[in-house]
Write a protein that holds these residues in place. Structure first.
Motif, PDB file in Angstrom:
ATOM      1  N   GLU A 245       0.953  -1.149  -0.061  1.00 26.12           N
ATOM      2  CA  GLU A 245       0.041  -0.016   0.000  1.00 26.12           C
ATOM      3  C   GLU A 245       0.800   1.193   0.138  1.00 26.12           C
ATOM      4  OE1 GLU A 245      -3.095   0.236  -0.426  1.00 26.12           O
ATOM      5  OE2 GLU A 245      -3.883  -1.572   0.227  1.00 26.12           O
ATOM      6  N   GLY A 246       2.100   1.230   0.426  1.00 29.20           N
ATOM      7  CA  GLY A 246       2.715   2.396   0.705  1.00 29.20           C
ATOM      8  C   GLY A 246       2.663   3.437   2.129  1.00 29.20           C
ATOM      9  N   LEU A 247       3.622   4.058   2.097  1.00 25.76           N
ATOM     10  CA  LEU A 247       3.706   4.785   3.579  1.00 25.76           C
ATOM     11  C   LEU A 247       2.293   5.430   3.676  1.00 25.76           C
ATOM     12  CD1 LEU A 247       5.779   6.194   5.633  1.00 25.76           C
ATOM     13  CD2 LEU A 247       4.809   8.084   4.106  1.00 25.76           C
ATOM     14  N   ILE A 248       1.682   6.091   2.975  1.00 26.65           N
ATOM     15  CA  ILE A 248       0.760   6.841   3.232  1.00 26.65           C
ATOM     16  C   ILE A 248      -0.506   6.162   3.401  1.00 26.65           C
ATOM     17  CG2 ILE A 248      -0.821   8.742   2.063  1.00 26.65           C
ATOM     18  CD1 ILE A 248       2.080   8.999   0.139  1.00 26.65           C
ATOM     19  N   ARG A 249      -0.961   5.143   3.032  1.00 30.74           N
ATOM     20  CA  ARG A 249      -2.133   4.472   3.069  1.00 30.74           C
ATOM     21  C   ARG A 249      -1.822   3.604   4.242  1.00 30.74           C
ATOM     22  NH1 ARG A 249      -2.545   4.622  -2.433  1.00 30.74           N
ATOM     23  NH2 ARG A 249      -1.443   2.959  -2.813  1.00 30.74           N
ATOM     24  N   SER A 250      -0.595   3.217   4.387  1.00 31.94           N
ATOM     25  CA  SER A 250      -0.231   2.405   5.708  1.00 31.94           C
ATOM     26  C   SER A 250      -0.606   3.310   7.002  1.00 31.94           C
ATOM     27  CB  SER A 250       0.947   1.872   5.786  1.00 31.94           C
ATOM     28  OG  SER A 250       0.977   1.003   4.543  1.00 31.94           O
ATOM     29  N   ARG A 251       0.072   4.409   6.884  1.00 34.02           N
ATOM     30  CA  ARG A 251      -0.095   5.363   8.190  1.00 34.02           C
ATOM     31  C   ARG A 251      -1.610   5.732   8.524  1.00 34.02           C
ATOM     32  NH1 ARG A 251       4.580  10.143   8.231  1.00 34.02           N
ATOM     33  NH2 ARG A 251       6.019   8.653   9.085  1.00 34.02           N
ATOM     34  N   VAL A 252      -2.297   5.766   7.350  1.00 31.31           N
ATOM     35  CA  VAL A 252      -3.887   6.155   7.675  1.00 31.31           C
ATOM     36  C   VAL A 252      -4.389   4.763   8.220  1.00 31.31           C
ATOM     37  CG1 VAL A 252      -6.060   6.390   6.637  1.00 31.31           C
ATOM     38  CG2 VAL A 252      -4.089   7.919   5.823  1.00 31.31           C
TER      39      VAL A 252
END
Length: 457
Positions: free
Chosen positions: A136-143
């Motif tokens: 998913e990548g950093l951005i969606r993982s952080r969300v």
């Protein structure tokens, strides 16, 4: 030196550290940089509890913080991180943070090759593991991590960090005093070659150029002069993005992250513009220090390639937040012209709903040091029939007058007195600009010192 308290170590008996680390050692002759873009051999040699130097200003040790600071959920996302580095990140947090301030440590495993990299760490108290079923990548993982977090305050941390003494209290204090503040530590450097812990300068803030390339820059001189207290927070136009603390309800209210952005890159600009323009502020807290391994390349793949992903993400930022100033982004990054970036309709609507300020406001109030690129100015003449506008002698008050006179020389080579430069919205001759003496009929035209804010010019 900051060391681990004994009691903390004993609470991790269910976790077999030796087995966790020994199953992933490098094979003899294997390139220690290949997998992680840092020297894994050096990381593996170090203790997971290694002491590091306290790099804070000496006055930080006497700063007092509220005893009722809110607890935080720490969110650490990773993809195929070296086990020794990931474990040192987690243990540095547990060793150097009052337990009452850690609600939980949420590890978001972004579809790493080995699920046990994350799963086994849940035997450590307070550590939870979420695993993505695809990359998913950093951005969606952080969300995703933020959505399951149970604390009122979120702390985002990279997976190759070591936190320093009293790192969390100063940031929580700032957020407790004003929930719209988004705060970041001074980010010290952990060498990618030998893992030495090196102090970073306390005089830096986040900046960028028109291509949306992040850079560390010196605090403006006026700001530096007015800072009498070295423990005082530093206003920053943008944050690096890897490590910061934010109130959870404020994070949600502002629209979390733009989840249409992929993998990594550009999300720190989007978040920074949004925080400033929608009623918040960004700051670096000098009494908070966190070490971070800065790498020279990405050790993982971008599905669309590194450059294309960065263009897509920064282009989404420019289209939503930069208003008419996005033209300077495209001038600085012409490769972005024509590239697809998906729909930004929902982010534009979010901005409208939050009643956010303009990018011009941001430039004037937050980052006046970012200069608007000057177009190459081509001189010319101003003609009316056979006459040309020219500068003349000074009047009795010392102003240089302007008026129409016979054209002299040629169009390409006029005399200095008849040569003008259009510097939107001003008309210049050397360092003076055309100006009217008043707004009434019959006003004289003079040349005065240029001033864009003067309506007479």
């Amino acid at each position: 030196m900051t060391r681990a308290p004994q009691g903390e170590k004993n609470s991790r008996r269910g976790f077999d550290e030796k087995a966790y680390l020994s199953s992933k050692v490098l094979k003899a002759g294997e390139d220690p940089y290949r997998q992680h873009a840092f020297n894994q051999l050096e990381s593996d040699k170090l203790s997971s509890d290694r002491p590091i130097r306290d790099t804070r200003h000496y006055r930080c040790t006497s700063v007092r913080y509220d005893t009722d600071l809110p607890a935080t959920s720490l969110i650490i996302t990773f993809h195929n991180e070296a086990r020794s580095t990931l474990l040192r990140t987690v243990k540095s947090v547990l060793n150097r943070t009052p337990p009452s301030l850690i609600q939980e440590i949420i590890l978001v495993d972004d579809f790493s090759s080995d699920p046990e990299d994350c799963q086994l760490l849940t035997k450590i108290p307070k550590v939870k593991c979420l695993r993505n079923t695809r990359r998913e990548g950093l951005i969606r993982s952080r969300v995703r991590g933020a959505e399951v977090a149970t604390a009122d305050v979120l702390t985002f941390l990279d997976s190759h960090c070591e936190v320093n003494s009293e790192w969390l209290q100063p940031m929580l204090q700032r957020v407790k005093e004003d929930y719209t503040r988004v705060v970041s530590p001074i980010i010290d450097v952990i060498s990618l070659d030998n893992f030495a812990y090196l102090a970073a300068s306390a005089d830096l803030r986040g900046g960028f150029d028109w291509s949306l390339h992040f850079k560390w820059e010196q605090i403006p001189i006026e700001q530096k002069m007015s800072r009498t207290d070295p423990t005082q927070s530093i206003r920053t136009p943008v944050i690096a993005g890897g490590i910061f603390v934010i109130d959870k309800s404020w994070f949600n209210h502002l629209g979390k992250y733009d989840t249409q952005m992929d993998i990594w890159g550009g999300e720190n600009f989007e978040l920074s513009f949004r925080v400033w323009m929608c009623g918040g502020s960004l700051e670096i807290v000098p009494c908070s220090r966190v070490g971070h391994v800065f790498r020279k390349r990405h050790p993982y793949d971008f599905p669309e390639g590194n450059a294309l992903t960065y263009i897509k993400n920064t282009k989404r930022t420019a289209e939503v937040w930069m208003d008419e100033y996005k033209q300077y982004y495209y001038e600085a990054r012409p490769s972005a012209i024509g590239k697809s970036f998906g729909s930004v309709a929902d982010r534009v609507e979010q901005r409208r709903k939050l009643n956010c300020k303009s990018f011009q406001w941001y430039l004037e109030n937050v980052y006046p040091e970012l200069k608007i690129p000057e177009k190459e100015l081509i001189p010319g003449v101003i003609k009316q029939g056979g006459n040309c506008l020219e500068s003349r002698a000074q009047d009795t008050t010392g102003n240089t007058l302007a008026g129409m006179g016979n054209c002299k020389g040629t169009v390409n080579n006029p005399p200095v007195t008849q040569e003008w430069v259009f510097s939107d919205p001003l008309i210049r001759q050397q360092d003076k600009c055309l100006s009217i003496t008043s707004f009434s009929t019959g006003s004289q035209i003079t040349l005065e010192a240029c001033n864009q804010k003067d309506g007479r010019q």
